[in-house]
Design an enzyme around this catalytic site. Structure first.
Site, PDB file in Angstrom:
ATOM      1  N   GLY A 115       7.502  -8.383   1.475  1.00 39.02           N
ATOM      2  CA  GLY A 115       7.116  -7.528   0.295  1.00 39.02           C
ATOM      3  C   GLY A 115       7.464  -8.065  -0.931  1.00 39.02           C
ATOM      4  N   GLY A 156       6.569  -6.295  -3.891  1.00 38.65           N
ATOM      5  CA  GLY A 156       6.444  -5.382  -5.146  1.00 38.65           C
ATOM      6  C   GLY A 156       7.694  -5.575  -5.983  1.00 38.65           C
ATOM      7  N   GLY A 167      10.705  -6.600  -3.612  1.00 36.94           N
ATOM      8  CA  GLY A 167      10.852  -8.001  -3.053  1.00 36.94           C
ATOM      9  C   GLY A 167      10.292  -8.859  -4.002  1.00 36.94           C
ATOM     10  N   SER A 196       1.370  11.354 -14.435  1.00 39.92           N
ATOM     11  CA  SER A 196       2.778  10.734 -14.668  1.00 39.92           C
ATOM     12  C   SER A 196       3.580  12.111 -14.959  1.00 39.92           C
ATOM     13  CB  SER A 196       2.765   9.824 -15.743  1.00 39.92           C
ATOM     14  OG  SER A 196       3.998   9.682 -16.120  1.00 39.92           O
ATOM     15  N   ARG A 229      11.681  17.189 -10.116  1.00 40.58           N
ATOM     16  CA  ARG A 229      10.495  17.384  -9.455  1.00 40.58           C
ATOM     17  C   ARG A 229      10.460  18.431  -8.381  1.00 40.58           C
ATOM     18  NH1 ARG A 229       9.006  10.804  -9.462  1.00 40.58           N
ATOM     19  NH2 ARG A 229       8.585  10.855 -11.547  1.00 40.58           N
ATOM     20  N   GLU A 268      11.990   1.007  -2.233  1.00 36.70           N
ATOM     21  CA  GLU A 268      11.954   2.294  -1.525  1.00 36.70           C
ATOM     22  C   GLU A 268      12.072   2.046  -0.325  1.00 36.70           C
ATOM     23  OE1 GLU A 268       8.075   4.322  -3.096  1.00 36.70           O
ATOM     24  OE2 GLU A 268       8.393   5.918  -1.684  1.00 36.70           O
ATOM     25  N   LEU A 313      11.813   2.470 -10.011  1.00 33.32           N
ATOM     26  CA  LEU A 313      11.563   1.147 -10.476  1.00 33.32           C
ATOM     27  C   LEU A 313      12.798   0.722 -10.976  1.00 33.32           C
ATOM     28  CD1 LEU A 313       8.500   1.826 -12.770  1.00 33.32           C
ATOM     29  CD2 LEU A 313       8.712   1.015 -10.356  1.00 33.32           C
TER      30      LEU A 313
HETATM   31  C1  FAD Z   1       1.308   6.656  -8.567  1.00 31.93           C
HETATM   32  C2  FAD Z   1       2.569   6.373  -8.552  1.00 31.93           C
HETATM   33  C3  FAD Z   1       3.381   6.582  -9.647  1.00 31.93           C
HETATM   34  C4  FAD Z   1       4.739   6.021  -9.891  1.00 31.93           C
HETATM   35  N1  FAD Z   1       5.306   5.931 -10.994  1.00 31.93           N
HETATM   36  C5  FAD Z   1       6.678   5.651 -11.122  1.00 31.93           C
HETATM   37  C6  FAD Z   1       7.384   5.423 -12.213  1.00 31.93           C
HETATM   38  O1  FAD Z   1       6.660   5.814 -13.417  1.00 31.93           O
HETATM   39  N2  FAD Z   1       8.618   5.274 -12.330  1.00 31.93           N
HETATM   40  C7  FAD Z   1       9.426   5.091 -11.213  1.00 31.93           C
HETATM   41  O2  FAD Z   1      10.594   4.611 -11.347  1.00 31.93           O
HETATM   42  N3  FAD Z   1       8.818   4.898 -10.085  1.00 31.93           N
HETATM   43  C8  FAD Z   1       7.307   5.278  -9.932  1.00 31.93           C
HETATM   44  N4  FAD Z   1       7.062   5.466  -8.707  1.00 31.93           N
HETATM   45  C9  FAD Z   1       7.470   4.995  -7.382  1.00 31.93           C
HETATM   46  C10 FAD Z   1       7.533   3.406  -7.551  1.00 31.93           C
HETATM   47  O3  FAD Z   1       6.296   2.955  -7.903  1.00 31.93           O
HETATM   48  C11 FAD Z   1       7.919   2.915  -6.213  1.00 31.93           C
HETATM   49  O4  FAD Z   1       8.915   3.474  -5.543  1.00 31.93           O
HETATM   50  C12 FAD Z   1       8.089   1.447  -6.125  1.00 31.93           C
HETATM   51  O5  FAD Z   1       7.275   0.805  -6.946  1.00 31.93           O
HETATM   52  C13 FAD Z   1       8.367   0.800  -4.847  1.00 31.93           C
HETATM   53  O6  FAD Z   1       8.511  -0.496  -5.051  1.00 31.93           O
HETATM   54  P1  FAD Z   1       8.704  -1.491  -3.660  1.00 31.93           P
HETATM   55  O7  FAD Z   1       9.100  -2.826  -4.347  1.00 31.93           O
HETATM   56  O8  FAD Z   1      10.088  -0.911  -3.165  1.00 31.93           O
HETATM   57  O9  FAD Z   1       7.631  -1.336  -2.686  1.00 31.93           O
HETATM   58  P2  FAD Z   1       6.105  -1.601  -2.740  1.00 31.93           P
HETATM   59  O10 FAD Z   1       5.734  -1.886  -4.269  1.00 31.93           O
HETATM   60  O11 FAD Z   1       5.461  -0.214  -2.197  1.00 31.93           O
HETATM   61  O12 FAD Z   1       5.656  -2.858  -2.436  1.00 31.93           O
HETATM   62  C14 FAD Z   1       5.720  -3.032  -0.956  1.00 31.93           C
HETATM   63  C15 FAD Z   1       5.405  -4.557  -0.681  1.00 31.93           C
HETATM   64  O13 FAD Z   1       5.622  -4.810   0.862  1.00 31.93           O
HETATM   65  C16 FAD Z   1       4.621  -5.271   1.349  1.00 31.93           C
HETATM   66  N5  FAD Z   1       4.586  -5.023   2.713  1.00 31.93           N
HETATM   67  C17 FAD Z   1       4.832  -3.744   3.397  1.00 31.93           C
HETATM   68  N6  FAD Z   1       4.819  -3.962   4.570  1.00 31.93           N
HETATM   69  C18 FAD Z   1       4.618  -5.145   4.796  1.00 31.93           C
HETATM   70  C19 FAD Z   1       4.457  -5.648   6.144  1.00 31.93           C
HETATM   71  N7  FAD Z   1       4.336  -5.308   7.547  1.00 31.93           N
HETATM   72  N8  FAD Z   1       4.296  -7.326   5.998  1.00 31.93           N
HETATM   73  C20 FAD Z   1       4.034  -7.994   4.888  1.00 31.93           C
HETATM   74  N9  FAD Z   1       4.410  -7.161   3.894  1.00 31.93           N
HETATM   75  C21 FAD Z   1       4.557  -5.775   3.610  1.00 31.93           C
HETATM   76  C22 FAD Z   1       3.233  -5.177   0.478  1.00 31.93           C
HETATM   77  O14 FAD Z   1       2.243  -6.118   0.584  1.00 31.93           O
HETATM   78  C23 FAD Z   1       3.936  -5.072  -0.734  1.00 31.93           C
HETATM   79  O15 FAD Z   1       3.931  -6.276  -1.429  1.00 31.93           O
HETATM   80  C24 FAD Z   1       5.485   5.852  -8.608  1.00 31.93           C
HETATM   81  C25 FAD Z   1       4.899   5.921  -7.427  1.00 31.93           C
HETATM   82  C26 FAD Z   1       3.534   6.266  -7.238  1.00 31.93           C
HETATM   83  C27 FAD Z   1       2.738   6.454  -6.144  1.00 31.93           C
END
Ligand code: FAD
Length: 671
Positions: free
Chosen positions: A41, A43, A46, A285, A338, A454, A470
Site C-alpha cells: 500500500g 496511500g 504506506g 466533507s 459523526r 486505516e 490522515l
Molecule cells: C471521501 C473520503 C474523504 C475523507 N476525508 C478525510 C479527511 O478529510 N481527513 C481525514 O483524516 N480522513 C479522511 N478520510 C479517511 C482517510 O482518507 C483514510 O482513512 C486514509 O486516507 C487511509 O489511508 P491508508 O494509507 O491507510 O489507505 P489507502 O489510502 O486506502 O491506501 C491503501 C493502499 O493499499 C494498496 N492496497 C490495498 N490492498 C492491496 C493489496 N492486496 N495489494 C497491494 N496493494 C494493496 C492500495 O493500492 C493503496 O495504495 C476520508 C475518507 C473518504 C472515503
C-alpha cells in the site's frame, strides 16, 4: 496461539514514547542496507512509511494495485488533518487532542497509542509543510485552521477540499526521491494475495501482476500492511471503488488477530443514494458543518409535501424548520461527532421527516452563513446599507473560497445549485475503525508483520473524529513505525537475504493459484457484483447504523448462505494470464463475504452501544441523556481481537482490557 500483549511501555503517559524511543534497539546504517522491507500500500500510511524507511537506509519494496501511488484512496480525503499546534490560540494542547480523541472514540481506544498520536501530530504538519504541501493560510500568511466535529477548538489544517490529495503528493514526492535512488522498488498494479511465514515470522508475500496475470514471490525481513479500510463490505460507501480488505483479511487468516470488526463509521454528510443501480456514494466533507446548518421540516405535512415535490425548502419559514442538532445538542450543535449526527439524521428520517422522494435525506443549509459572512464583508468593504442581494453575493463569495470545489461537485452530481437551495445529505459508510490488531509497536500478532493506517484498529476506538485518519496514517508512517520496526529488525542483521525457493513459498503460492484457477474454471452464472450487492444490503439493513440481536443473528445466517452460493454460482469471465478486473473483484468479494460474517458476530457479541456501534437494546432510558447510546464499561471495556479458526463463526475472541489512567471514563455527552 499468539499472545495479546499490547507492549505499552511503563511510566507516565507524557514520557512513554520518548523514553521508549530512547531505549529501543537501533540498526546501524551499514546493516540497514542488508535489510529488506515489503510495504503493501502506498496511500498516506504506506507511502509515508516506504519513503521514511528508505530514507533511513532499508531496501523497500512497495506494492499498490493502482497504476501509481498517487491514486491511492487517500487522495479522496477532503476536509483536513488534525494537529495540536494551538495556532489559533484557543487553548489546544497535546492533552486536549488526546482527550478529544479518546472521548470521541467513546473510550474504546488504547490511551498510550492515542497520546503518542497527539504528541507527534505537530511534527506531521512541519514535515508536510517542508515537503511543500499547500495548506490553507490566513490573511497574514500563517497556517489556517478550522473545526471538525466533536471538539471545541480549531485544530484542522486543510488544503481547500483536497487535503488528502495534497498530502499524498507530498508523500509521493518523498517516495519518488527514494525510487530514483534505488532504495524503493515500486510495484504498481500488483496485488498482494497472501503473506508467507517462515518459522512463524512474516518473510514475504505472493503477489499477482495485474497486467500480465503472473504470480510472483517476494521476500523480505518484515512485511508492513497499509492496505486501507474495509468499508466496501457494504458495497455502497464513500471509499474508492477498489478499496478492499484482501491484504488485511489474508494476514488474519495466517495468524494476525482482527480487532473490533464491527466498529464502522457511518458519515452523516454524504450525497443521498439516488437509485438501485448506484455503485458508489460521495462524501460532502464534514468541514461543511462549520458553516452549514442541518435541518428538516418541523411539521410532518411539510415533509410530505417536499417528498412529493409540492414544496421547496426555501418556502419553509424559520419557525417551521427543525435544526435538530442545535436543538438536541446545544453545546456542539452541528459539530457533534459523526456517529451522533448520523443517528440523529436517521431518527428524523425514520420518523417521516426526510426531505427527498425516498425520505432518506436532510438539509445542509448555508443561507445563514451567506448572511453572516456577507454582512461582515460589507462592513470590511465599507458598503453602507447593502441590499440583501449584495450581502448574499458577498457571503457566497466567501463560501466559494472555502468550499468551492465541494459545491461544484454537489451540483455536478445532483444537478441543483447548492448556493440557491440547501444541499441534501444522508449518512453513508465511510471509514472502518476496526482492523488488524496491533501492539504499541504497530506489530500484529505475527512477528515481523506490521499493520498501519486505516487497515489497523489502533487509535480511534469505536468512533473516529473527523480529520484524525490522515493524522494517524501519517503518524504511523512518518513517525512511529520507522522507530519500532528497527527494534525488531535489529535481530535480523545477520540473517541475510530471505530465499523464495522454499517449501513455505511453494505452499502459499499453490493456495493462491488454486483459488485463482477455481474462479476462472467455475461454471457459475452470476456476476461477482451480484453477490457483493446482496452482502452490502444485508450489512446496511442489519449491521448498519442501528443493530439488534435478532437482525444480527439473521445477518450471520444470511451472509453464510450468500457465501455458499457464491462459491457455487460465481462466474468470472476472461483468463488468468492477462488483465482481468472481474477476477480481481472475485477474490476481494470472497474475502468480504468472510469478513462480513465476523463483523456481524463481533456486533452481536458487543451488547453495549458505543461510538459507531449502536445496539437498539442499549439505550439510556432516563435523565438528560434519555434516548442516547448507553455504553457498558463494566462488561465491554475491551478490544475484541478475533483469532481465525477456519470459519468466521468459529473465530476465537481474545480481549485486550483497556486501562484508563489519564482520562476519566464518562458518559459521552455533547449537549
Ligand atoms: C471521501 C473520503 C474523504 C475523507 N476525508 C478525510 C479527511 O478529510 N481527513 C481525514 O483524516 N480522513 C479522511 N478520510 C479517511 C482517510 O482518507 C483514510 O482513512 C486514509 O486516507 C487511509 O489511508 P491508508 O494509507 O491507510 O489507505 P489507502 O489510502 O486506502 O491506501 C491503501 C493502499 O493499499 C494498496 N492496497 C490495498 N490492498 C492491496 C493489496 N492486496 N495489494 C497491494 N496493494 C494493496 C492500495 O493500492 C493503496 O495504495 C476520508 C475518507 C473518504 C472515503
Amino acid at each position: 496461539m499468539a499472545t495479546l500483549d499490547s507492549k505499552v511501555p511503563k511510566g507516565p503517559i507524557k514520557d512513554k514514547w520518548t523514553t521508549y524511543k530512547d531505549k529501543i534497539n537501533l540498526v546501524n546504517p551499514a546493516n540497514k542496507r542488508n535489510i529488506d522491507i515489503i510495504v503493501i500500500g502506498t496511500g498516506l500510511a504506506g507511502g509515508s512509511a516506504a519513503a521514511t524507511l528508505a530514507e533511513l537506509g532499508y531496501n523497500v519494496k512497495a506494492f499498490a494495485y493502482q497504476d501509481s501511488p498517487r491514486r491511492a484512496h487517500s487522495i479522496a480525503a477532503q476536509g483536513g488533518i488534525n494537529a495540536a499546534k494551538n495556532y489559533m490560540g484557543d487553548g489546544d494542547s497535546n492533552y486536549r487532542l488526546f482527550y478529544d480523541t479518546v472521548k470521541g472514540g467513546d473510550y474504546r481506544s488504547r490511551e498510550a497509542n492515542v497520546y503518542r498520536l497527539a504528541e507527534v501530530s505537530g511534527n506531521i504538519i512541519d514535515q508536510c509543510v517542508a515537503q511543500g504541501v499547500p495548506f490553507a493560510r490566513d490573511y497574514g500568511g500563517l497556517l489556517d485552521n478550522r473545526s471538525f466535529g466533536g471538539v471545541l477548538v480549531s485544530r484542522t489544517f486543510y488544503a481547500k477540499g483536497q487535503t488528502g490529495q495534497q498530502l499524498l503528493l507530498g508523500a509521493y514526492s518523498a517516495m519518488n526521491r527514494q525510487i530514483a535512488r534505488g532504495k524503493i522498488e515500486m510495484f504498481n498494479r500488483h496485488e498482494m494475495l497472501d503473506v508467507v511465514l517462515v518459522d512463524g515470522k512474516a518473510r514475504g508475500i505472493i503477489a499477482r501482476d495485474l497486467i500480465t496475470g503472473e504470480i510472483e514471490r517476494h521476500s523480505a525481513h518484515a512485511v508492513v500492511v497499509a492496505s486501507g479500510g474495509y468499508g466496501n463490505v457494504y458495497f455502497l460507501s464513500t471509499n474508492a471503488m477498489g478499496s478492499n480488505a484482501t491484504a488485511a483479511w489474508k494476514i488474519h487468516k495466517k495468524g494476525a488477530y482482527f480487532a473490533n470488526p464491527c466498529y464502522t463509521q457511518i458519515h452523516p454528510t454524504c450525497i443521498p443514494r439516488s437509485g438501485d443501480y448506484q455503485s458508489k456514494l460521495t462524501l460532502m466533507s464534514e468541514s461543511l458543518r462549520n458553516d452549514g446548518r442541518i435541518w428538516v421540516p418541523a411539521r410532518i405535512e411539510d415533509a410530505k409535501a417536499i417528498q412529493q415535490g409540492k414544496l421547496k425548502p426555501t418556502e419553509i419559514t424559520e419557525e417551521n424548520r427543525d435544526y435538530y442538532l442545535e436543538r438536541r445538542y446545544p453545546a456542539f450543535g452541528n459539530l457533534v461527532p459523526r456517529d451522533v449526527a448520523s443517528r440523529a439524521a436517521k431518527e428524523r428520517c425514520d420518523a417521516g421527516f426526510g426531505v427527498n422522494a425516498t425520505g432518506e435525506a436532510v438539509y445542509l443549509d448555508f443561507a445563514s452563513a451567506f448572511v453572516r459572512y456577507g454582512t461582515e464583508q460589507a462592513k470590511i468593504h465599507g458598503i453602507k446599507d447593502a441590499s440583501e442581494a449584495k450581502i448574499k453575493e458577498l457571503g457566497q463569495a466567501i463560501i466559494e473560497e472555502k468550499y468551492g470545489n465541494l459545491f461544484q461537485m454537489y451540483e455536478k452530481i445532483i444537478a441543483e445549485n447548492p448556493y440557491e437551495t440547501p444541499m441534501m445529505i444522508y449518512p453513508a459508510t465511510h471509514y472502518t475503525m476496526g482492523g488488524v490488531w496491533v501492539d504499541y509497536n504497530l506489530m500484529t500478532t505475527v512477528p515481523g508483520l506490521y499493520c498501519i493506517g486505516e487497515a489497523n484498529f489502533s487509535d480511534h476506538g469505536a468512533n473516529r473524529l473527523g480529520a484524525s485518519a490522515l493524522m494517524q496514517g501519517l503518524a504511523d508512517g512518518y513517525f512511529v513505525l520507522p522507530y519500532t520496526i528497527g527494534d525488531y529488525l535489529s535481530d535480523d542483521i545477520r540473517t541475510g537475504k530471505i530465499p523464495t525457493n522454499t517449501p513455505e513459498f511453494d505452499a502459499v503460492e499453490k493456495e493462491v493459484k488454486d483459488r485463482l484457477d477455481f474462479f476462472i474454471n467455475n461454471k457459475g452464472t452470476k456476476s461477482v457484483d451480484y453477490f457483493h450487492k446482496k452482502l452490502g444490503k444485508i450489512m446496511w439493513d442489519k449491521v448498519g447504523m442501528a443493530r439488534n440481536e435478532k437482525h444480527l443473528k439473521e445477518a450471520i445466517a444470511e451472509i453464510k448462505q450468500i457465501r455458499e452460493d457464491f462459491w457455487k454460482e460465481v462466474k468470472v469471465p476472461g483468463v488468468l494470464k492477462e488483465m482481468n478486473v472481474e477476477l480481481e473483484k472475485a477474490g476481494r468479494v470472497a474475502d468480504f463475504l468472510e469478513l462480513g460474517e465476523l463483523f456481524a458476530l463481533d456486533a452481536l457479541n458487543r451488547k453495549e452501544s458505543c461510538g459507531g456501534h449502536f445496539r437498539d437494546e442499549s439505550v439510556e432510558t432516563d435523565g438528560p441523556q434519555k434516548g442516547e447510546a448507553l455504553r457498558d464499561d463494566v462488561n465491554y471495556k475491551y478490544v475484541s481481537a478475533w483469532e481465525y479458526k477456519g470459519e468466521p463463526s468459529e473465530a476465537i475472541l481474545h480481549k485486550e482490557e483497556l486501562e484508563f489512567n489519564d482520562i476519566e471514563l464518562k458518559t459521552r455527552s455533547y449537549k
